[in-house]
Design an enzyme around this catalytic site. Structure first.
Site, mmCIF file in Angstrom:
data_model
loop_
_atom_site.group_PDB
_atom_site.id
_atom_site.type_symbol
_atom_site.label_atom_id
_atom_site.label_comp_id
_atom_site.label_asym_id
_atom_site.label_seq_id
_atom_site.Cartn_x
_atom_site.Cartn_y
_atom_site.Cartn_z
ATOM 1 N N ASP A 53 -24.426 -105.681 72.171
ATOM 2 C CA ASP A 53 -24.026 -104.157 71.590
ATOM 3 C C ASP A 53 -22.491 -104.198 71.834
ATOM 4 O O ASP A 53 -21.875 -104.045 72.825
ATOM 5 C CB ASP A 53 -24.688 -103.162 72.526
ATOM 6 C CG ASP A 53 -24.103 -101.718 72.261
ATOM 7 O OD1 ASP A 53 -23.160 -101.635 71.393
ATOM 8 O OD2 ASP A 53 -24.395 -100.741 72.713
ATOM 9 N N ASP A 62 -31.868 -105.103 76.011
ATOM 10 C CA ASP A 62 -31.489 -103.893 75.355
ATOM 11 C C ASP A 62 -29.997 -103.762 75.731
ATOM 12 O O ASP A 62 -29.844 -103.955 76.726
ATOM 13 C CB ASP A 62 -32.306 -102.633 75.694
ATOM 14 C CG ASP A 62 -31.975 -101.670 74.861
ATOM 15 O OD1 ASP A 62 -31.744 -101.630 73.656
ATOM 16 O OD2 ASP A 62 -32.262 -100.312 75.308
ATOM 17 N N HIS A 63 -29.252 -103.432 74.734
ATOM 18 C CA HIS A 63 -27.720 -103.097 75.054
ATOM 19 C C HIS A 63 -27.025 -104.215 75.903
ATOM 20 O O HIS A 63 -26.404 -103.870 77.160
ATOM 21 C CB HIS A 63 -27.477 -101.706 75.572
ATOM 22 C CG HIS A 63 -28.000 -100.498 74.673
ATOM 23 N ND1 HIS A 63 -27.103 -100.551 73.487
ATOM 24 C CD2 HIS A 63 -28.852 -99.878 74.560
ATOM 25 C CE1 HIS A 63 -27.738 -99.313 72.708
ATOM 26 N NE2 HIS A 63 -28.912 -99.111 73.660
ATOM 27 N N GLY A 87 -34.983 -93.213 70.323
ATOM 28 C CA GLY A 87 -36.208 -92.553 69.365
ATOM 29 C C GLY A 87 -36.968 -91.571 70.009
ATOM 30 O O GLY A 87 -37.723 -91.009 69.176
ATOM 31 N N THR A 136 -36.767 -91.791 76.746
ATOM 32 C CA THR A 136 -36.767 -90.691 77.600
ATOM 33 C C THR A 136 -37.758 -89.851 77.633
ATOM 34 O O THR A 136 -38.008 -89.171 78.474
ATOM 35 C CB THR A 136 -35.499 -89.622 77.034
ATOM 36 O OG1 THR A 136 -34.105 -90.538 77.086
ATOM 37 C CG2 THR A 136 -35.083 -88.656 77.697
ATOM 38 N N GLU A 173 -25.611 -103.881 66.831
ATOM 39 C CA GLU A 173 -25.142 -102.480 66.534
ATOM 40 C C GLU A 173 -24.088 -102.205 65.747
ATOM 41 O O GLU A 173 -23.146 -103.019 66.098
ATOM 42 C CB GLU A 173 -25.436 -101.780 67.817
ATOM 43 C CG GLU A 173 -25.144 -100.059 67.639
ATOM 44 C CD GLU A 173 -25.571 -99.352 68.603
ATOM 45 O OE1 GLU A 173 -26.342 -99.564 69.472
ATOM 46 O OE2 GLU A 173 -24.903 -98.248 68.977
ATOM 47 N N GLY A 214 -31.470 -90.039 74.663
ATOM 48 C CA GLY A 214 -31.647 -89.081 75.524
ATOM 49 C C GLY A 214 -31.967 -87.641 74.529
ATOM 50 O O GLY A 214 -32.483 -87.787 73.757
#
Ligand code: 13P
Length: 288
Positions: A103, A81-82, A217, A240, A133, A188
């Site tokens: 990203d 991710d990222h 999400g 989160t 992204e 977040g």
């Protein structure tokens, strides 16, 4: 079993569902995510954000994620991710990740295209899927998630929302397998009530016709998840709220009147709470 992101997203799209993508920077989260997916008999995405390196490194958690994915009875994608640097993205692929995110959303359009093209070339030659992204999903100072600096001052700024026509140009130029889009979600905890531009999601999907990804999400209303999925969102990144659910269960356990507390009980309580939260997320994202 270890699965390809592209394949599970195409299948989910056909069923008008989204696949849950959980960030799992510790063993408890890995185990809870797999247990939840197996209980629901649904595919799942385990992901490690490059920014979570301060919690645990890719070399430490990556092989554990792969091992749990291989042993699972349901399809499990192991995803970076990222991913910011080409080196870390290559490292994830060497470890056996079946999917990576590049990203470069904070760079100008042309640079984002160029960096994404470079990753797609390397990844597709190895059968690895790629997420990129376009537009930029902000990060709240509350439970910001992936080690990014908070963007509180800019939250609500719609200038960074993904433009549908530019998204088409981006996807045509890069050949990515799925695209993370900005339409009002935030990484977040929301400082203000989320107001999502769901019509924009529909317009982007109409242009690009590849699965779209919702970042941030946590904290979205159930009906907004449903509408977003109907409009083209097929992968939902969720971290989160599960993180909070685990901590809440631990606080409750430690507030019980007991003579002795043991770490193993704390871990068991936390893992169970995580699993229950993941099950709820999978239920909502798959429309069950
Ligand atoms: P949340 O932390 O808001 O659930 O978002 C997770 C995410 O988008 C990971 O990329």
């Amino acid at each position: 079993m270890l699965a390809s992101l592209k394949e599970i997203l195409v299948k989910a799209r056909e069923k008008n569902q989204a696949v849950a993508a959980f960030n799992v920077p510790n063993l408890e989260m890995v185990r809870a995510a797999i247990q939840a997916a197996e209980e629901m008999n649904m595919p799942v995405i385990l992901q490690h954000a490059e920014g979570h390196g301060s919690l645990i490194t890719l070399e430490e958690i990556g092989p554990i994620m792969i091992q749990y994915a291989e042993r699972s009875t349901v399809p499990v994608v192991v995803h970076l991710d990222h991913g910011k640097s080409f080196e870390v993205i290559m490292q994830a692929m060497k470890l056996g990740f079946t999917s990576v995110m590049i990203d470069a959303s904070d760079l100008p359009f042309e640079e984002n295209v160029a960096r994404t093209q470079e990753v797609v070339k390397a990844a597709h030659s190895l059968g690895v899927s790629v997420e990129a992204e376009l537009g930029h999903v902000f990060t709240s100072s509350l439970g910001g998630g992936e080690g990014r600096a908070p963007d509180d001052d800019q939250i609500g700024d719609t200038d960074i929302y993904t433009d549908p026509e530019q998204a088409k140009e981006f996807v045509d130029a890069t050949n990515v397998d799925c695209l993370a889009v900005a339409f009002g979600t935030v990484h977040g905890i929301y400082l203000k009530e989320p107001r999502l531009d769901l019509q924009r999601v529909k317009e982007i999907y109409k242009e690009v016709k590849i699965p779209l990804v919702m970042h941030g999400g946590s904290g979205v209303h159930a009906e907004d998840y449903q509408a977003a999925i109907k409009n083209g969102i097929t992968k939902i990144n969720y971290y989160t709220y599960a993180n909070q659910a685990g901590a809440d269960a631990l606080r409750k356990h430690l507030n019980e009147e007991k003579q002795d507390y043991f770490l193993e009980d704390c871990i068991a309580v936390t893992t169970e709470a995580l699993k229950e939260d993941y099950v709820r997320a999978i239920e909502i994202f798959s429309g069950q």
